[in-house]
Design a protein around this motif. Sequence first.
Motif, PDB file in Angstrom:
ATOM      1  N   GLY A 102       5.086 -13.213  -9.225  1.00  0.00           N
ATOM      2  CA  GLY A 102       5.583 -12.444  -8.312  1.00  0.00           C
ATOM      3  C   GLY A 102       6.954 -12.173  -8.121  1.00  0.00           C
ATOM      4  N   GLY A 103       7.691 -11.244  -7.572  1.00  0.00           N
ATOM      5  CA  GLY A 103       8.960 -11.083  -7.164  1.00  0.00           C
ATOM      6  C   GLY A 103       9.692  -9.944  -7.544  1.00  0.00           C
ATOM      7  N   LEU A 104       9.211  -9.423  -8.781  1.00  0.00           N
ATOM      8  CA  LEU A 104       9.928  -8.167  -9.306  1.00  0.00           C
ATOM      9  C   LEU A 104       9.334  -6.712  -8.765  1.00  0.00           C
ATOM     10  N   GLU A 105       8.106  -6.837  -8.267  1.00  0.00           N
ATOM     11  CA  GLU A 105       7.504  -5.620  -7.974  1.00  0.00           C
ATOM     12  C   GLU A 105       7.799  -4.461  -7.175  1.00  0.00           C
ATOM     13  N   CYS A 106       8.635  -4.962  -6.143  1.00  0.00           N
ATOM     14  CA  CYS A 106       9.565  -3.846  -5.294  1.00  0.00           C
ATOM     15  C   CYS A 106      10.491  -2.769  -6.053  1.00  0.00           C
ATOM     16  N   LEU A 107      10.605  -3.445  -7.159  1.00  0.00           N
ATOM     17  CA  LEU A 107      11.667  -2.821  -8.030  1.00  0.00           C
ATOM     18  C   LEU A 107      10.704  -2.157  -9.345  1.00  0.00           C
ATOM     19  N   SER A 108       9.700  -1.522  -9.004  1.00  0.00           N
ATOM     20  CA  SER A 108       8.635  -1.119 -10.011  1.00  0.00           C
ATOM     21  C   SER A 108       9.150   0.473  -9.885  1.00  0.00           C
ATOM     22  N   GLY A 109       9.167   1.047 -11.231  1.00  0.00           N
ATOM     23  CA  GLY A 109       9.423   2.639 -11.313  1.00  0.00           C
ATOM     24  C   GLY A 109      10.911   2.870 -11.587  1.00  0.00           C
ATOM     25  N   ILE A 110      11.627   1.937 -11.255  1.00  0.00           N
ATOM     26  CA  ILE A 110      13.270   2.140 -11.616  1.00  0.00           C
ATOM     27  C   ILE A 110      13.359   2.458 -13.107  1.00  0.00           C
ATOM     28  N   GLU A 128      17.104  -6.467  -4.055  1.00  0.00           N
ATOM     29  CA  GLU A 128      17.947  -6.040  -5.154  1.00  0.00           C
ATOM     30  C   GLU A 128      17.953  -7.067  -6.317  1.00  0.00           C
ATOM     31  N   VAL A 129      18.252  -6.716  -7.433  1.00  0.00           N
ATOM     32  CA  VAL A 129      17.928  -7.685  -8.449  1.00  0.00           C
ATOM     33  C   VAL A 129      18.754  -8.929  -8.418  1.00  0.00           C
ATOM     34  N   GLY A 130      19.845  -8.865  -7.836  1.00  0.00           N
ATOM     35  CA  GLY A 130      20.827  -9.823  -7.647  1.00  0.00           C
ATOM     36  C   GLY A 130      20.051 -10.859  -6.930  1.00  0.00           C
ATOM     37  N   SER A 131      19.124 -10.736  -6.210  1.00  0.00           N
ATOM     38  CA  SER A 131      18.512 -11.826  -5.520  1.00  0.00           C
ATOM     39  C   SER A 131      17.381 -12.504  -6.237  1.00  0.00           C
ATOM     40  N   LEU A 132      17.192 -11.918  -7.677  1.00  0.00           N
ATOM     41  CA  LEU A 132      16.345 -12.523  -8.544  1.00  0.00           C
ATOM     42  C   LEU A 132      16.890 -13.063  -9.744  1.00  0.00           C
ATOM     43  N   LEU A 133      17.953 -12.933 -10.011  1.00  0.00           N
ATOM     44  CA  LEU A 133      18.663 -12.984 -11.272  1.00  0.00           C
ATOM     45  C   LEU A 133      18.843 -14.649 -11.355  1.00  0.00           C
TER      46      LEU A 133
END
Length: 349
Positions: A102-110, A128-133
């Motif tokens: 889990g973690g990336l799912e809100c950024l689906s479809g970009i 934002e991707v910055g919070s996951l990098l």
Amino acid sequence: MISEQVPLSSLTTLRLGGPAEYLAECTSTDALVQVIRLLDQHEVPLLLIAGGSNLVIGDDGFKGVVVRIATGGISVSDSVVRADAGAEWDAVVAAAVAAGVGGLECLSGIPGSAGATPVQNVGAYGVEVGSLLRRVHLLDRLTGETRWVEPGALGLGYRTSVLKHSDHAVVLEIELDVRADGLSAPLGYRELSAALGAEQGERRPTAQVRDHVLALRRGKGMVLDPADPDTWSAGSFFTNPVVPEDRLPGVLEAIDSRVGPGVRIPQYPADGGTKLSAAWLIERAGFAKGFPGPDAPASLSTKHTLALTNRGSATTADLVALARQIRDRVEEVFGVRLHPEPVTVGCAI
Ligand SMILES: Cc1cc2nc3c(=O)[nH]c(=O)nc-3n(C[C@H](O)[C@H](O)[C@H](O)COP(=O)(O)OP(=O)(O)OC[C@H]3O[C@@H](n4cnc5c(N)ncnc54)[C@H](O)[C@@H]3O)c2cc1C
């Protein structure tokens, strides 16, 4: 592979852009590094392109070499997702969801590539991707060296980083932190939690969140669809403006006198002031979805006021004229200047 006189309209989601004098496609990270080092040594003008979903390229195209990043490796473990720069971003998200992390799912479809996600710190639905990098593998074009850097070195902000509007570095690979429990990041976006029937801050199974994000995005024309000109765009064309606190009362007064008191524009605290909704301002300045109408070569999406679209026969000049008309009118009515989110090459808004 090198080709000549390739229409860049075939490589951008706006389907706009004149020819690339040369196009070099790099399918391995080694090739990408070597090609860029060689071109830089000889001071050859170079444009990097991956998914072409955040680029507005002028009708005259690009004189020099367009380097298309066509690498594609993705790997997923319990705690880290790794992707080559050219990997399709949504395939990265799908692979993480399929693996139950889990973690990336809100950024689906970009749309677009994994390597471009740090460039403008892509974000959607409260993430934002910055919070996951975890870290980013860069080619430093000034020294020709490659190195891994931590996200803190990238100056990540709202739709920006030190990589955007700069030729100094190329993202070669990224690594993202994920969680092994198969649950989403805490839901932080009201529209999404409402769609899921969840509370803000709740965590839900990643596949469920991905499905809802994709459905919400499709409803706004924000998932690429070759059959739907509402998606022939660069996504949101303008960033949400951040108004400094000393200017906010004047802007809110202009809003009141335009739309009447009691109608409240969405406002969010942001670095340097208050962030307002660009879509709201555009609509209240008089631009409805689909503006200026179905026969125009370039128009607002009929599903989302913030997306400028090519209806099939537009030139970049048509799109730029529409963007200027909207920006200038919003500024005239509300005193707020909108700034384009995509990178412009060989044209200016
Ligand atoms: C329908 C639609 C919806 C969208 N929705 C969102 C959204 O929800 N949130 C969001 O943030 N964005 C969104 N976007 C914008 C876009 O998808 C993202 O900015 C995406 O990350 C761009 O990736 P790309 O590979 O297409 O980049 P490109 O358009 O190919 O390149 C964009 C810029 O990044 C540079 N670049 C590309 N790859 C690299 C690299 N590896 N290293 C260094 N520089 C590089 C290019 O030179 C260029 O300057 C949307 C776009 C569309 C068309």
